[in-house]
Design an enzyme around this catalytic site. Structure first.
Site, PDB file in Angstrom:
ATOM      1  N   LYS A   1       0.753  -1.240  -0.012  1.00  0.00           N
ATOM      2  CA  LYS A   1       0.119   0.047   0.009  1.00  0.00           C
ATOM      3  C   LYS A   1       0.835   1.224   0.172  1.00  0.00           C
ATOM      4  O   LYS A   1       2.173   1.273   0.232  1.00  0.00           O
ATOM      5  CB  LYS A   1      -0.926  -0.196   1.472  1.00  0.00           C
ATOM      6  CG  LYS A   1      -0.172  -0.172   2.527  1.00  0.00           C
ATOM      7  CD  LYS A   1      -1.137  -0.457   3.751  1.00  0.00           C
ATOM      8  CE  LYS A   1      -0.385  -0.496   4.976  1.00  0.00           C
ATOM      9  NZ  LYS A   1      -1.202  -1.311   6.240  1.00  0.00           N
TER      10      LYS A   1
ATOM     11  N   ARG B   1     -10.989  -1.487  14.511  1.00  0.00           N
ATOM     12  CA  ARG B   1     -10.973  -0.951  13.181  1.00  0.00           C
ATOM     13  C   ARG B   1     -12.098  -1.685  12.499  1.00  0.00           C
ATOM     14  O   ARG B   1     -12.969  -2.015  12.913  1.00  0.00           O
ATOM     15  CB  ARG B   1      -9.448  -0.972  12.607  1.00  0.00           C
ATOM     16  CG  ARG B   1      -9.150   0.266  11.566  1.00  0.00           C
ATOM     17  CD  ARG B   1      -7.651   0.224  11.456  1.00  0.00           C
ATOM     18  NE  ARG B   1      -7.196  -0.900  10.689  1.00  0.00           N
ATOM     19  CZ  ARG B   1      -5.878  -0.811  10.163  1.00  0.00           C
ATOM     20  NH1 ARG B   1      -4.875   0.044  10.561  1.00  0.00           N
ATOM     21  NH2 ARG B   1      -5.466  -1.636   9.727  1.00  0.00           N
TER      22      ARG B   1
ATOM     23  N   HIS C   1      -6.490  -8.102  12.239  1.00  0.00           N
ATOM     24  CA  HIS C   1      -5.314  -7.141  12.261  1.00  0.00           C
ATOM     25  C   HIS C   1      -5.029  -7.077  13.863  1.00  0.00           C
ATOM     26  O   HIS C   1      -5.709  -6.586  14.692  1.00  0.00           O
ATOM     27  CB  HIS C   1      -5.446  -6.006  11.875  1.00  0.00           C
ATOM     28  CG  HIS C   1      -4.507  -4.985  11.500  1.00  0.00           C
ATOM     29  ND1 HIS C   1      -3.185  -5.673  10.926  1.00  0.00           N
ATOM     30  CD2 HIS C   1      -3.928  -3.908  11.946  1.00  0.00           C
ATOM     31  CE1 HIS C   1      -2.209  -4.586  10.638  1.00  0.00           C
ATOM     32  NE2 HIS C   1      -2.718  -3.518  11.128  1.00  0.00           N
TER      33      HIS C   1
ATOM     34  N   ARG D   1       0.915 -11.241   6.550  1.00  0.00           N
ATOM     35  CA  ARG D   1       0.806  -9.862   5.594  1.00  0.00           C
ATOM     36  C   ARG D   1       2.208  -8.916   6.025  1.00  0.00           C
ATOM     37  O   ARG D   1       2.140  -8.190   7.028  1.00  0.00           O
ATOM     38  CB  ARG D   1      -0.196  -9.115   6.019  1.00  0.00           C
ATOM     39  CG  ARG D   1      -1.488 -10.056   5.552  1.00  0.00           C
ATOM     40  CD  ARG D   1      -2.671  -9.356   5.646  1.00  0.00           C
ATOM     41  NE  ARG D   1      -2.989  -8.570   7.084  1.00  0.00           N
ATOM     42  CZ  ARG D   1      -3.538  -9.027   8.248  1.00  0.00           C
ATOM     43  NH1 ARG D   1      -4.144 -10.255   7.892  1.00  0.00           N
ATOM     44  NH2 ARG D   1      -3.551  -8.318   9.333  1.00  0.00           N
TER      45      ARG D   1
ATOM     46  N   TYR E   1      15.021  30.866   8.729  1.00  0.00           N
ATOM     47  CA  TYR E   1      13.719  31.278   9.170  1.00  0.00           C
ATOM     48  C   TYR E   1      13.508  31.573  10.753  1.00  0.00           C
ATOM     49  O   TYR E   1      13.957  30.424  11.392  1.00  0.00           O
ATOM     50  CB  TYR E   1      12.434  30.650   8.785  1.00  0.00           C
ATOM     51  CG  TYR E   1      12.329  30.746   7.379  1.00  0.00           C
ATOM     52  CD1 TYR E   1      11.760  31.890   6.663  1.00  0.00           C
ATOM     53  CD2 TYR E   1      12.266  29.670   6.399  1.00  0.00           C
ATOM     54  CE1 TYR E   1      11.433  31.963   5.212  1.00  0.00           C
ATOM     55  CE2 TYR E   1      11.830  29.641   5.068  1.00  0.00           C
ATOM     56  CZ  TYR E   1      11.574  30.778   4.577  1.00  0.00           C
ATOM     57  OH  TYR E   1      11.531  30.938   2.966  1.00  0.00           O
TER      58      TYR E   1
ATOM     59  N   CYS F   1      13.860  24.511   5.381  1.00  0.00           N
ATOM     60  CA  CYS F   1      12.973  25.359   4.818  1.00  0.00           C
ATOM     61  C   CYS F   1      12.122  24.286   3.804  1.00  0.00           C
ATOM     62  O   CYS F   1      12.208  23.110   3.852  1.00  0.00           O
ATOM     63  CB  CYS F   1      13.687  26.070   3.730  1.00  0.00           C
ATOM     64  SG  CYS F   1      14.803  27.122   4.800  1.00  0.00           S
ATOM     65  N   MET F   2      11.350  25.066   2.803  1.00  0.00           N
ATOM     66  CA  MET F   2      10.234  24.185   1.963  1.00  0.00           C
ATOM     67  C   MET F   2      11.388  23.196   1.130  1.00  0.00           C
ATOM     68  O   MET F   2      10.829  22.067   0.787  1.00  0.00           O
ATOM     69  CB  MET F   2       9.483  25.056   1.228  1.00  0.00           C
ATOM     70  CG  MET F   2       8.516  24.166   0.336  1.00  0.00           C
ATOM     71  SD  MET F   2       6.994  25.075  -0.539  1.00  0.00           S
ATOM     72  CE  MET F   2       6.251  25.913   0.832  1.00  0.00           C
ATOM     73  N   ASP F   3      12.238  23.872   0.434  1.00  0.00           N
ATOM     74  CA  ASP F   3      13.162  23.248  -0.630  1.00  0.00           C
ATOM     75  C   ASP F   3      14.529  23.102  -0.278  1.00  0.00           C
ATOM     76  O   ASP F   3      15.389  22.606  -1.147  1.00  0.00           O
ATOM     77  CB  ASP F   3      12.909  23.979  -1.802  1.00  0.00           C
ATOM     78  CG  ASP F   3      11.539  24.603  -2.057  1.00  0.00           C
ATOM     79  OD1 ASP F   3      10.450  23.620  -2.004  1.00  0.00           O
ATOM     80  OD2 ASP F   3      11.183  25.693  -2.174  1.00  0.00           O
TER      81      ASP F   3
HETATM   82  C1  LIG Z   1      -0.513  -1.949   6.651  1.00  0.00           C
HETATM   83  C2  LIG Z   1      -0.881  -3.504   6.971  1.00  0.00           C
HETATM   84  C3  LIG Z   1      -0.184  -4.640   7.320  1.00  0.00           C
HETATM   85  C4  LIG Z   1       1.302  -4.543   7.356  1.00  0.00           C
HETATM   86  O1  LIG Z   1       1.795  -3.996   8.577  1.00  0.00           O
HETATM   87  P1  LIG Z   1       3.181  -3.844   8.651  1.00  0.00           P
HETATM   88  O2  LIG Z   1       3.232  -3.594  10.077  1.00  0.00           O
HETATM   89  O3  LIG Z   1       3.948  -2.936   8.080  1.00  0.00           O
HETATM   90  O4  LIG Z   1       3.922  -5.047   8.428  1.00  0.00           O
HETATM   91  C5  LIG Z   1      -0.837  -5.859   7.452  1.00  0.00           C
HETATM   92  N1  LIG Z   1      -2.153  -5.803   7.603  1.00  0.00           N
HETATM   93  C6  LIG Z   1      -2.991  -4.991   7.422  1.00  0.00           C
HETATM   94  C7  LIG Z   1      -4.345  -5.047   7.712  1.00  0.00           C
HETATM   95  C8  LIG Z   1      -2.304  -3.519   7.210  1.00  0.00           C
HETATM   96  O5  LIG Z   1      -3.366  -2.581   7.237  1.00  0.00           O
END
Ligand SMILES: *Cc1c(COP(=O)(O)O)cnc(C)c1O
Length: 383
Positions: free
Chosen positions: A43, A141, A172, A231, A275, A322-324
């Protein structure tokens, strides 16, 4: 005018090491019990590392065949790149987009019974949207929530919907990166809750291919063998889920952030820098101006707090980012010149700075540092 590529400018860029990525994937897999397969969470543009280089490396060189993203647009971008593997969308997709899910052949997370019913209703007749049922076992969640009996009955109802093909269940973990005994117990209870749902469904004759609950921290600290997938997100990229806790494997950061020196000048003691005049030189100082700022995703909160690397040495950031641009102190570093490369995180000679270390200075996590590197910074693949 000839087309100018931002890659060619060498102003601020992120080097993405594919050999480190491959090594990390092997290390991630080595943590998994027999029979648990790695799913690559890619992601947010591969946690800021850039899909163009990372995805082909994961799919073709590392042999990853299962991927996860946060939303439908990210899934479409992966298909546009030619990704063949399966894609699970971990977040919300409006039910009206059911046809897009089918067209891209992606697997959608199901948040609850109402959503499941809506998605099923929106699915074109005769088709089924592939999905995995999210189960809220303690993260609060997305996912169905309740005691074991309630979970089984909600899940059963969802499995019966005509427009869905439920291929798996997942949860999760909220605190798998903690060594606190209460958190360890909490994590174990989350895992047991998901597995109890699986058993409860099996008793009613409901079976499915995939069960998953491990994220990076789960795989590192709770490598339970009873899931089919793990995951992995952050660990693929060589950062830690919790920088304060040691990992059982040695990873290599995949991204290095670099910029150039645009000017070097010597200023008198008492010169105010940047700044707001938050820094005043205490001695005659050699100041180098660097071509990167907070608009590139280097956090402004690091103003006056962080160092950078140049010529294998550490140099302090002077005053506000700064920004850049930003200014650094190179008084004690010989021979710094316009055009020299500055490493914001990464390594130079014997010195290194990690995104996790920068994150710790400002109370955040390495995830936020790499995800925050902005689109104007080209990602350049290196070995
Ligand atoms: C982002 C995410 C992961 C991966 O998590 P990490 O801590 O980066 O390994 C796994 N499962 C879900 C549902 C997530 O949103």
């Amino acid at each position: 005018m000839q087309k100018l590529k931002k890659e060619a400018l060498k102003r601020a860029w992120a080097e993405i090491s594919l050999s480190s990525l491959k090594s990390n994937v092997e290390k991630c897999r080595s943590l998994l019990p027999e029979g648990v397969e790695m799913m690559s969470v890619v992601k947010a543009n591969c946690y800021g590392h850039g899909i163009e280089n990372v995805i082909p490396c994961l799919e073709n060189d590392c042999g990853v065949s299962k991927f996860a993203v946060s939303n439908l647009v990210e899934a479409a971008e992966l298909r546009d790149l030619g990704l063949k593997g399966s894609i699970l969308i971990l977040g919300y997709t409006p039910p009206k987009n059911a046809a897009d899910l089918l067209e891209l052949d992606v697997v959608q997370a199901i948040t609850d019974a109402d959503y499941a019913a809506e998605l099923s209703k929106s699915c074109p007749a005769g088709k089924k949207v592939r999905c995995h049922l999210a189960v809220d076992t303690g993260m609060t969640r997305i996912g169905i929530r309740g005691d074991e009996k309630q979970l089984v009955s909600q899940a059963e109802e969802i499995f019966l919907l005509p427009g869905l093909c439920v291929e798996g269940i997942f949860t999760h973990l909220s605190s798998a990166d903690s060594a606190d005994p209460d958190d360890v117990k909490y994590t174990e209870a989350q895992i047991e809750k998901l597995l109890a749902l699986k058993d409860g469904l099996a008793k009613r004759g409901v079976t499915f291919a995939e069960t998953h609950f491990l994220n990076s921290a789960g795989a590192a600290y709770h490598p339970d063998p009873r899931g089919s997938l793990a995951r992995f997100g952050i660990m693929q990229f060589g950062l830690s889920p919790n920088a304060e806790l040691e990992l059982p494997v040695r990873l290599k950061p995949v991204m290095q952030l670099k910029a150039a020196v645009s000017q070097v000048k010597t200023v008198e003691a008492g010169a105010d820098v940047s700044y707001g005049r938050t820094f005043t030189t205490q001695r005659e100082t050699r100041v180098a101006v660097v071509t990167i700022g907070y608009a590139d995703g280097y956090p402004r909160l690091l103003s006056g707090k962080a160092e950078v690397l140049i010529k294998g040495r550490r140099a302090k950031i002077l005053g506000r980012v700064c920004m850049d641009q930003m200014m650094i102190d190179v008084t004690d570093i010989e021979g710094v010149r316009e055009g020299d490369v500055v490493t914001l995180f990464g390594s130079d000679g014997d010195e290194s700075i990690t995104a996790d270390q920068l994150a710790q200075k400002i109370g955040t996590i390495g995830y936020e540092i790499v995800c925050g590197i902005s689109p104007r910074v080209p990602r350049i693949a290196v070995e």
